[in-house]
Design an enzyme around this catalytic site. Structure first.
Site, short mmCIF file in Angstrom:
data_model
loop_
_atom_site.label_atom_id
_atom_site.label_comp_id
_atom_site.label_asym_id
_atom_site.label_seq_id
_atom_site.Cartn_x
_atom_site.Cartn_y
_atom_site.Cartn_z
N LYS A 1 0.84 -1.19 0.00
CA LYS A 1 0.00 0.00 0.00
C LYS A 1 0.88 1.25 0.00
CE LYS A 1 -0.40 -0.09 5.05
NZ LYS A 1 -1.31 -0.11 6.21
N TYR B 1 14.11 31.70 5.05
CA TYR B 1 13.03 32.51 5.60
C TYR B 1 13.30 32.91 7.06
CZ TYR B 1 10.35 30.96 1.55
OH TYR B 1 9.92 30.72 0.26
#
Length: 382
Positions: A39, A262
């Site tokens: 999965k 940032y």
């Protein structure tokens, strides 16, 4: 490697996956089937592109969570046994039947729907009963009423009840023993009435290794296929299949006091060399590894500095003066050569190993290694 069109990629070692599956079969022993959990795109490794290796080396089933995952595999592999372990809504069950997919169910309603669809398509759909022993996610609640209803499902003529399974919470051995015993007791109550399940399974990767007494006749390994260790038995060793790589794109020298990224949350406390790398949180790298994570260049650790951007991040190269634009960078390695393996990355990020590999996004190409050479390159965006 021209088809990459990018220097950031996940390298998937199929030889290691083959080794891991063979080791799983060896550990599980005779008479224990392996439902390989692929999965989440094979935990980020690429379900379609690892499935053949898994099945050729001892896998008996491919197990997924959703219908779409099952259909992706079925389009490529017409004969592999594929099981959906999660819930498929009623209106989509026709796709399960039309594509010969085994479905987990936990209601008489869906059993009857699949029975009707089987009759309409002249096939016998396979199901595995999901039985809840305390995880409290999906499944029949542990009770006499539930086992009575499961027994009734066997009376439906156009459905094959192939298996029954549960899932451990792994809260500790005492709790795990309680869950296991509930499951075995429920199965015994049903089979005492004269019917039987081909497959009975409760073990995931951890319990398949740590609790050999729980293996019954099927296990559902996931993480260990990819060489990710969460079990406690140090005598069983698997090989990590994924390496995450990139290259240096830019190098600059900063003077004391200059900031990076940032908000200037990192500032140079002296003259330093900074490298820019073309990967970021949009590639699945945990953003919270700012000032904690590191990459490996020329066998040396380069700390990640400043806020990790969506597409890029910066590293301190001051102690690696030989670094040049174009040099290979190991983002995740196998722990050798000063690389950070996936376990270490997960610890630094405060999560588990499965999440780390599942995070790697579609824009990151996969390069498959087989017999020690590049075998295939998959670029999902092209």
């Amino acid at each position: 490697m021209d088809s990459l069109l990018r220097d950031t990629y996940a390298e998937i070692n199929l030889d290691n996956i083959a080794y891991n599956v063979r080791k799983i079969k060896e550990v599980a022993g005779e008479g224990v089937a392996v439902a390989a959990v692929v999965k989440a795109d094979g935990y980020g490794h690429g379900a379609v592109n690892i499935a053949e290796t898994i099945m050729e080396n001892g896998g008996d089933y491919l197990a997924v969570a959703t219908l779409s995952e099952a259909l992706e595999l079925r389009r490529r592999y017409v004969s592999y046994d594929i099981m959906i372990m999660g819930y498929t809504p009623d209106e989509y069950l026709k796709h399960v039947v039309e594509n010969n997919i085994t479905q987990a169910i936990f209601s008489m309603r869906q059993a009857r729907l699949l029975n009707e669809l089987g009759e309409a398509h002249s096939v016998i759909p396979k199901v595995h009963i999901k039985y809840d022993t305390g995880f409290n996610r999906l499944g029949y609640k542990d009770s006499q009423e539930s086992t009575d209803e499961i027994y009734e499902i066997f009376s439906l003529k156009n459905i094959e009840v192939e298996g029954i399974f549960s899932h451990l919470a792994l809260a500790g051995q005492e709790e795990d023993d309680i869950q296991y015993n509930k499951f075995v007791d429920a199965v015994n109550r049903i089979e005492e009435k004269g019917i039987s399940f081909k497959y009975k399974h409760i073990c995931d990767s951890i319990s398949a290794i740590d609790y050999p007494q729980y293996r019954l006749n099927m296990i559902r390994p996931g993480a260990i296929i990819y060489g990710l260790k969460s079990y406690h038995d140090d005598l069983v060793v698997f090989k990590q299949a994924m390496t995450f790589k990139t290259k240096i794109y830019h190098i600059k020298t900063l003077v004391k006091g200059e900031g990076v990224s940032y908000d200037y949350l990192w500032k140079a406390d002296k003259e330093c060399i900074v490298g820019t790398l073309p990967f970021g949180y949009a590639d699945g790298y945990p953003r919270n590894l700012r000032d904690k994570g590191y990459v490996t260049i020329h066998g040396k650790k380069a700390p990640i500095i400043g806020v990790i951007c969506m597409d890029q991040c910066m590293v301190d190269l001051t102690d690696i003066p030989e670094a040049q634009v174009g040099d290979e960078v190991v983002i995740y390695g196998d722990g050798t050569g000063n690389t950070a393996d996936i376990h270490e990355i997960s610890q630094l990020a405060g999560t588990n190993k499965n999440e780390i590999v599942c995070r790697i996004t579609r824009r990151t190409p996969r390069v498959y290694i087989k017999d020690g050479k590049v075998y295939k390159i998959i670029n999902y965006l092209l």
